[in-house]
Design a protein around this motif. Structure first.
Motif, PDB file in Angstrom:
ATOM      1  N   ALA A  86       0.847  -1.195   0.000  1.00 42.61           N
ATOM      2  CA  ALA A  86       0.000   0.000   0.000  1.00 42.61           C
ATOM      3  C   ALA A  86       0.885   1.248   0.000  1.00 42.61           C
ATOM      4  O   ALA A  86       2.053   1.205   0.380  1.00 42.61           O
ATOM      5  N   ASP A  87       0.291   2.372  -0.402  1.00 41.08           N
ATOM      6  CA  ASP A  87       1.030   3.641  -0.370  1.00 41.08           C
ATOM      7  C   ASP A  87       1.615   3.889   1.009  1.00 41.08           C
ATOM      8  O   ASP A  87       2.762   4.344   1.151  1.00 41.08           O
ATOM      9  N   GLU A  88       0.820   3.591   2.039  1.00 40.31           N
ATOM     10  CA  GLU A  88       1.253   3.857   3.414  1.00 40.31           C
ATOM     11  C   GLU A  88       2.466   3.025   3.794  1.00 40.31           C
ATOM     12  O   GLU A  88       3.312   3.467   4.579  1.00 40.31           O
ATOM     13  N   VAL A  89       2.550   1.811   3.258  1.00 37.72           N
ATOM     14  CA  VAL A  89       3.698   0.944   3.558  1.00 37.72           C
ATOM     15  C   VAL A  89       4.972   1.544   2.972  1.00 37.72           C
ATOM     16  O   VAL A  89       6.012   1.616   3.634  1.00 37.72           O
ATOM     17  N   ILE A  90       4.894   2.009   1.735  1.00 43.79           N
ATOM     18  CA  ILE A  90       6.051   2.625   1.093  1.00 43.79           C
ATOM     19  C   ILE A  90       6.431   3.923   1.787  1.00 43.79           C
ATOM     20  O   ILE A  90       7.609   4.183   2.066  1.00 43.79           O
ATOM     21  N   ASP A  91       5.435   4.751   2.099  1.00 41.95           N
ATOM     22  CA  ASP A  91       5.712   6.024   2.771  1.00 41.95           C
ATOM     23  C   ASP A  91       6.368   5.797   4.128  1.00 41.95           C
ATOM     24  O   ASP A  91       7.311   6.507   4.500  1.00 41.95           O
ATOM     25  N   THR A  92       5.874   4.828   4.875  1.00 40.14           N
ATOM     26  CA  THR A  92       6.430   4.555   6.198  1.00 40.14           C
ATOM     27  C   THR A  92       7.881   4.118   6.096  1.00 40.14           C
ATOM     28  O   THR A  92       8.749   4.582   6.860  1.00 40.14           O
ATOM     29  N   ALA A  93       8.170   3.218   5.162  1.00 41.17           N
ATOM     30  CA  ALA A  93       9.554   2.771   4.973  1.00 41.17           C
ATOM     31  C   ALA A  93      10.446   3.928   4.536  1.00 41.17           C
ATOM     32  O   ALA A  93      11.570   4.089   5.021  1.00 41.17           O
ATOM     33  N   TRP A  94       9.934   4.743   3.640  1.00 42.52           N
ATOM     34  CA  TRP A  94      10.692   5.884   3.125  1.00 42.52           C
ATOM     35  C   TRP A  94      10.976   6.906   4.221  1.00 42.52           C
ATOM     36  O   TRP A  94      12.064   7.491   4.286  1.00 42.52           O
ATOM     37  N   ASN A  95      10.045   7.091   5.130  1.00 43.67           N
ATOM     38  CA  ASN A  95      10.187   8.101   6.177  1.00 43.67           C
ATOM     39  C   ASN A  95      11.034   7.663   7.359  1.00 43.67           C
ATOM     40  O   ASN A  95      11.308   8.472   8.253  1.00 43.67           O
TER      41      ASN A  95
END
Length: 217
Positions: A86-95
């Motif tokens: 999900a978008d949130e999974v990628i954003d969390t890893a990126w952040n």
């Protein structure tokens, strides 16, 4: 280029963001994406460099959705697991690159605003900036756009440090004179490029922080 400022001429201060205002861990996103993709960290780093994902995203050549889709595609493993991120999974890893914000640095910038014009210049991405602002709000602190007179993000101006053009863009847009302007950054190449334009360039190096470099102004 040294660690001292000409206080007699100083009127403006430009801050980098990562490892100047907020501590960062550059390896954290790679570690997290490696776990998600069932790849080694070295494999993820190699893929990242091969596809120049960071350069495209941080210069605004691709937007948030294109960045996420690109990450899903290039890190896809034999199970196809990345298709389900999900978008949130990628954003969390990126952040995960962003660590806790030292409030004392924010308070010092607020003090400096009383006597100097203060600006932000960062090679960064929209996902990171939204997350930093969320962190600031939770700390009851102003957002970056409120804390500084103006902010200059690489993805918005479509230029990246250490390109001389990005520093000249900031000087022109804000109406600054190089000799009256200090720039604090943790990257030696970024500092060198700014210094070559006549900016008072300060290389922020641990264990010192901006509190040390700006102590006596």
């Amino acid at each position: 280029m040294d660690s001292t400022l000409n206080k007699a001429t100083l009127k403006n201060i430009i801050f980098d963001l990562g490892d100047v205002i907020i501590p960062i861990d550059l390896t954290a996103p790679m570690r997290n994406f490696a776990v998600l993709a069932n790849l080694s960290e070295d494999e993820v780093v190699a893929i990242w460099k091969q596809h120049n994902i960071l350069g495209q995203y941080e210069t605004g050549l691709i937007d948030d959705n294109a960045f996420r889709d690109h990450v899903r595609e290039v890190l896809k493993n034999s199970t196809g697991a990345s298709d389900r991120w999900a978008d949130e999974v990628i954003d969390t890893a990126w952040n995960t690159v962003l660590l806790d914000i030292p409030v004392e640095r924010l308070e010092r910038i607020k003090e400096l605003k009383l006597n100097y014009r203060v600006f932000l210049l960062s090679n960064t991405s929209a996902i990171h900036i939204r997350h930093v602002n969320q962190m600031l709000i939770k700390l009851n602190q102003p957002t970056l756009e409120t804390l500084f007179e103006r902010v200059f993000y690489s993805y918005e101006v479509q230029l990246m440090k250490p390109s001389p053009e990005i520093y000249q863009h900031v000087l022109n847009e804000a109406g600054l004179t190089a000799e009256e302007t200090a720039f604090l950054d943790d990257n030696a190449a970024n500092i060198q490029a700014a210094a070559e334009l006549g900016i008072q360039a300060i290389h922020v190096q641990p264990p010192k922080t901006i509190l040390d470099y700006l102590e006596n102004i």
